[in-house]
Design an enzyme around this catalytic site. Structure first.
Site, short mmCIF file in Angstrom:
data_model
loop_
_atom_site.label_atom_id
_atom_site.label_comp_id
_atom_site.label_asym_id
_atom_site.label_seq_id
_atom_site.Cartn_x
_atom_site.Cartn_y
_atom_site.Cartn_z
N HIS A 85 55.79 38.93 -12.19
CA HIS A 85 55.26 37.68 -11.63
C HIS A 85 53.75 37.82 -11.50
O HIS A 85 53.26 38.91 -11.18
CB HIS A 85 55.90 37.41 -10.26
CG HIS A 85 55.58 36.04 -9.75
ND1 HIS A 85 54.37 35.75 -9.19
CD2 HIS A 85 56.30 34.89 -9.74
CE1 HIS A 85 54.36 34.45 -8.85
NE2 HIS A 85 55.51 33.92 -9.17
N GLU A 157 55.32 30.76 -16.84
CA GLU A 157 54.66 30.24 -15.64
C GLU A 157 53.15 30.35 -15.83
O GLU A 157 52.57 31.42 -15.55
CB GLU A 157 55.04 31.08 -14.42
CG GLU A 157 56.50 31.12 -14.09
CD GLU A 157 56.70 31.47 -12.62
OE1 GLU A 157 57.16 30.61 -11.87
OE2 GLU A 157 56.36 32.60 -12.22
N GLY A 163 51.54 27.13 -7.69
CA GLY A 163 51.09 26.73 -6.35
C GLY A 163 49.87 25.81 -6.35
O GLY A 163 49.22 25.66 -5.32
N SER A 194 54.61 24.82 -9.93
CA SER A 194 54.44 23.47 -9.35
C SER A 194 55.51 22.48 -9.76
O SER A 194 55.22 21.31 -10.01
CB SER A 194 53.05 22.92 -9.69
OG SER A 194 52.06 23.68 -9.05
N GLY A 215 59.13 27.95 -6.68
CA GLY A 215 58.51 28.65 -5.56
C GLY A 215 58.59 27.79 -4.31
O GLY A 215 59.59 27.83 -3.58
P1 PGA Z 1 55.42 27.25 -7.19
O1 PGA Z 1 55.64 28.78 -7.52
O2 PGA Z 1 56.68 26.53 -7.58
O3 PGA Z 1 55.16 27.19 -5.73
O4 PGA Z 1 54.25 26.79 -8.01
C1 PGA Z 1 56.35 29.19 -8.65
C2 PGA Z 1 56.35 30.68 -8.78
O5 PGA Z 1 55.39 31.32 -8.34
O6 PGA Z 1 57.30 31.28 -9.27
#
Ligand code: PGA
Length: 233
Positions: A85, A157, A163, A194, A215
């Protein structure tokens, strides 16, 4: 459809127990995988929700203070683990050779690695996203056979989407997922970054996406239920 919930470093114990109660009410036919804090892995009684961890040790087991080994995760019924990640790569300096050791330990213990990849904003701005993803994948996956790679899940990602509220366009996602499927036709590929109730209807139109890594959304069971409903309709 895979729905992976990445709780990250959220929830104190009491909060997690309340969360778990809410989560277990969700009506979900898809495969849902919960990745909570290590602390709560043994507190989970979630019926048909599978268990995931957010990390694993590079070591097999033994005198490695603070580490959690794949063999231990397996003994707690963990069946998936996030690897690479971008927050681990950034805050814990995880390099391709570290990720390789983790993937090897997981495969040896029959745990499915969810390998996270994603380009920086600058690569995207220069239209070099495929080059950046390709370099990363080739480096990390070089020691693994085709059959082993087929056992993984690859989570795309983009770093700039995590985020932030920003997501790639549908055309940009089509490009990346078509390319991924060409490269690894047997491997499941999911999207994260997101994902919200507002954008899920549009994201689900990308035909080569096999699921989503959530997330912030993972922390809100009521909204999550609405998202699951949209994904399953
Ligand atoms: P997010 O995070 O959905 O809050 O953008 C996703 C992740 O970090 O796996």
């Amino acid at each position: 459809m895979l729905i992976v919930l990445n709780n990250k470093c959220h929830f104190k114990k009491g909060e997690f127990l309340d969360y778990q109660k809410e989560l277990s009410k969700i009506d979900c036919k898809s495969k849902m995988i919960l990745c909570p804090s290590f602390l709560y892995l043994t507190d989970i009684t979630l019926g048909n929700i599978s268990l995931g961890s957010q990390d694993v040790s590079i070591y097999k087991e033994g005198a490695y203070t603070g580490d959690v080994a794949a063999v231990q995760l397996k003994s707690c019924h963990v069946s998936y683990t996030l690897v690479g990640h971008c927050e681990r790569r950034k805050y814990h300096q995880e390099t391709p050779d570290i990720l390789q050791k983790k993937i090897r330990n997981l495969l040896d213990n029959d745990i499915i690695p969810i390998l996270c990849i994603g380009e920086e904003k600058l690569s995207r701005e220069k239209n070099q996203q495929l080059l950046s993803l390709s370099n990363d994948l080739d480096q990390v996956l070089s020691p693994f056979s085709k059959e082993e790679i087929a056992r993984l899940v690859i989570a795309y990602e983009p770093i700039w989407a995590i985020g932030t509220g920003d997501t790639p366009t549908i055309e940009e996602l089509d490009e990346v997922f078509s390319w991924l499927k060409e490269k690894y036709s047997q491997t499941k590929t999911i999207y994260g970054g997101s994902v919200t109730l507002e954008n899920i209807t549009s994201l689900k139109t990308v035909s080569k996406i096999d699921g989503f890594l959530l997330g912030s959304l993972s922390l809100e069971p009521r909204t999550l239920q609405k998202v699951v409903k949209i994904l399953e309709n």
